[in-house]
Design an enzyme around this catalytic site. Structure first.
Site, PDB file in Angstrom:
ATOM      1  N   ASP A  19      32.096  83.425  31.372  1.00 25.75           N
ATOM      2  CA  ASP A  19      31.712  83.068  30.005  1.00 25.75           C
ATOM      3  C   ASP A  19      32.109  84.157  29.001  1.00 25.75           C
ATOM      4  O   ASP A  19      32.174  85.331  29.353  1.00 25.75           O
ATOM      5  CB  ASP A  19      30.194  82.824  29.958  1.00 25.75           C
ATOM      6  CG  ASP A  19      29.775  82.039  28.728  1.00 25.75           C
ATOM      7  OD1 ASP A  19      30.649  81.422  28.071  1.00 25.75           O
ATOM      8  OD2 ASP A  19      28.565  82.038  28.424  1.00 25.75           O
ATOM      9  N   ASN A  67      31.511  70.611  28.806  1.00 24.34           N
ATOM     10  CA  ASN A  67      32.508  71.218  27.923  1.00 24.34           C
ATOM     11  C   ASN A  67      33.385  70.200  27.191  1.00 24.34           C
ATOM     12  O   ASN A  67      34.091  70.553  26.244  1.00 24.34           O
ATOM     13  CB  ASN A  67      33.379  72.241  28.678  1.00 24.34           C
ATOM     14  CG  ASN A  67      32.656  73.522  29.030  1.00 24.34           C
ATOM     15  OD1 ASN A  67      32.896  74.145  30.067  1.00 24.34           O
ATOM     16  ND2 ASN A  67      31.736  73.968  28.166  1.00 24.34           N
TER      17      ASN A  67
END
Ligand code: IPE
Ligand code: IPE
Ligand code: MG
Length: 241
Positions: A19, A67
């Site tokens: 991330d 996502n």
């Protein structure tokens, strides 16, 4: 009295939530995709560091089922990056003896990408070094739901007795059925959440949340986390003497 620290074996399987690519790019005044490209470049160094650290399996979260909610530009850019990554890295992975697998629901992915993924899996199937698993369109809940659907079909078709359904049976239907459970889950970028990654498999994993943004994560930092993992005491519900 000094408490004796029980030394655990090193982690055999590390799972990484990569991330912070977007913030890394924003800090540099660049578009988010620039961060995703920089992030993809880190993967090789991390995978290559694994054999010396005794890590046999590394599973990386590249794109979640959630996502897709990002802008069309970002999603398309990431999908193009996956195609490019596979094409450009295939030979290096083979040379490093890395066996690549993909987890996640492929149905929603573009046909060309699905083909490249299958080819890379086939091509590296004889490799006996590090097992690299890349999670694309992966969500832990989605995986359990898909597994349950297939399990229900087996019951309907008379191949499985509901009485025989247990943890081990369900595990066989998961995308990760050939992998051991992760011992250590690392998330970069300072967020302390798991965002739907390997929910079932990480029931007893150790977690490390580090502030480093993924494009800055290094083999040295990985080595430090592996060392501190070795000092932890994993109990699995037991009381250790
Ligand atoms: C992780 O980086 C990569 C993907 C989720 C595809 P992010 O894109 O989430 O980066 P941040 O969290 O916005 O910085
Ligand atoms: C998790 O990161 C998914 C990947 C690293 C691929 P996100 O950035 O999507 O997670 P949230 O939205 O911060 O929970
Ligand atoms: Mg993020």
């Amino acid at each position: 009295m000094v408490k004796q620290i029980r030394q655990t074996d090193g982690p055999r399987h590390i799972a990484i939530i990569m991330d912070g690519n977007g913030r890394w790019a924003t800090q540099r005044g660049r578009p988010r995709l620039f961060g995703h490209h920089a992030g993809a470049k880190r993967v090789r160094e991390i995978v290559e560091a694994c054999p010396d650290l005794g890590v046999k399996y590394v599973t990386i979260f590249a794109f979640s089922t959630e996502n897709w909610k990002r802008t069309q530009t970002e999603v398309t850019g990431i999908m193009n990056l996956f195609r490019r990554y596979i094409t450009q890295e295939a030979q290096a992975l083979l040379k490093e003896n890395v066996r690549v697998r993909f987890i996640g629901d492929r149905l929603r992915l573009d046909k060309k990408l699905i083909k490249l993924m299958a080819e890379l899996e086939d091509m590296t199937s004889p490799c006996t070094g590090v097992n690299l698993t890349i999670a694309i369109n992966y969500g832990g809940r989605d995986e359990v739901a898909r597994a349950t659907k297939r399990l229900a079909q087996e019951v309907r078709d008379g191949h499985l007795d509901p009485e025989d359904v247990n943890e081990e049976t369900l595990t066989r239907f998961l995308d990760t059925h050939v992998l051991p459970d992760p011992d250590l889950v690392i998330r970069t970028s300072g967020e302390a959440r798991i965002s739907n990654f390997l929910l079932w498999q990480s029931a007893y994993a150790e977690y490390e949340f580090v502030d480093t943004l993924w494009p800055d994560f290094s083999a040295q930092e990985l080595a430090k986390l592996v060392t501190s993992y070795g000092k932890r005491e994993r109990r699995f519900g037991r009381v250790l003497a």
